[in-house]
Design a protein around this motif. Sequence first.
Motif, PDB file in Angstrom:
ATOM      1  N   ARG A  73      47.659  50.276  35.442  1.00 59.84           N
ATOM      2  CA  ARG A  73      48.653  50.003  36.500  1.00 59.84           C
ATOM      3  C   ARG A  73      48.471  51.188  37.911  1.00 59.84           C
ATOM      4  NH1 ARG A  73      52.613  50.560  31.328  1.00 59.84           N
ATOM      5  NH2 ARG A  73      51.961  48.008  29.995  1.00 59.84           N
ATOM      6  N   ARG A  74      48.082  52.074  37.963  1.00 60.96           N
ATOM      7  CA  ARG A  74      48.331  53.402  39.185  1.00 60.96           C
ATOM      8  C   ARG A  74      46.913  52.639  40.159  1.00 60.96           C
ATOM      9  NH1 ARG A  74      47.799  59.050  40.200  1.00 60.96           N
ATOM     10  NH2 ARG A  74      49.508  58.442  38.684  1.00 60.96           N
ATOM     11  N   LYS A  75      46.325  51.232  40.056  1.00 66.29           N
ATOM     12  CA  LYS A  75      45.721  50.552  41.303  1.00 66.29           C
ATOM     13  C   LYS A  75      46.293  49.583  41.311  1.00 66.29           C
ATOM     14  CE  LYS A  75      41.852  47.584  42.108  1.00 66.29           C
ATOM     15  NZ  LYS A  75      40.177  47.149  41.176  1.00 66.29           N
ATOM     16  N   ALA A  76      47.379  48.673  40.441  1.00 60.15           N
ATOM     17  CA  ALA A  76      48.720  48.395  41.275  1.00 60.15           C
ATOM     18  C   ALA A  76      49.222  48.469  41.840  1.00 60.15           C
ATOM     19  CB  ALA A  76      48.913  47.511  39.293  1.00 60.15           C
ATOM     20  N   VAL A  77      50.061  49.661  41.987  1.00 58.35           N
ATOM     21  CA  VAL A  77      50.745  50.572  42.114  1.00 58.35           C
ATOM     22  C   VAL A  77      50.463  50.669  43.676  1.00 58.35           C
ATOM     23  CG1 VAL A  77      52.661  51.875  42.480  1.00 58.35           C
ATOM     24  CG2 VAL A  77      52.042  51.879  40.210  1.00 58.35           C
ATOM     25  N   ARG A  78      49.137  50.923  43.626  1.00 57.69           N
ATOM     26  CA  ARG A  78      48.733  51.510  45.564  1.00 57.69           C
ATOM     27  C   ARG A  78      48.677  50.495  45.848  1.00 57.69           C
ATOM     28  NH1 ARG A  78      44.370  54.796  42.938  1.00 57.69           N
ATOM     29  NH2 ARG A  78      44.819  56.547  42.265  1.00 57.69           N
ATOM     30  N   ALA A  79      48.358  49.147  45.065  1.00 52.24           N
ATOM     31  CA  ALA A  79      47.870  47.770  46.229  1.00 52.24           C
ATOM     32  C   ALA A  79      49.156  47.427  46.462  1.00 52.24           C
ATOM     33  CB  ALA A  79      47.317  46.706  45.055  1.00 52.24           C
ATOM     34  N   LEU A  80      50.352  47.956  45.874  1.00 52.05           N
ATOM     35  CA  LEU A  80      51.614  47.011  46.732  1.00 52.05           C
ATOM     36  C   LEU A  80      52.107  47.546  46.629  1.00 52.05           C
ATOM     37  CD1 LEU A  80      54.087  45.813  43.997  1.00 52.05           C
ATOM     38  CD2 LEU A  80      54.753  47.425  45.106  1.00 52.05           C
TER      39      LEU A  80
END
Length: 106
Positions: free
Chosen positions: A38-45
Amino acid sequence: MALQPLTSEQKKALAQLRSIAGGAQPDARRHHQTVVARRKAVRALLAREPSTVPRIAAELQIPADEVLWHVTAMRKYGEAAEAGEDDDYILYTLTATDPTDQGQSH
């Protein structure tokens, strides 16, 4: 603050500790994997465009309080910053991070 690689002595000590403690529990491992993903997804967004907590939550389909937890941690460690406002919500953006970080979760 960049994380330093473990020395071979530290790796041996960690392996010994894990064998004594019985390793990571499956539930704890799954939780950690979820947090990291989830942290990776937030970073990507945030890398694509500045966004608000409600928008991030809607796009990633995760609770807004969890998104706020991730964004707050990212701000604490210098990975995210405020980038203005959108109506009543703060816009967040990804900042330049240390390339040696290698996606470590904080």
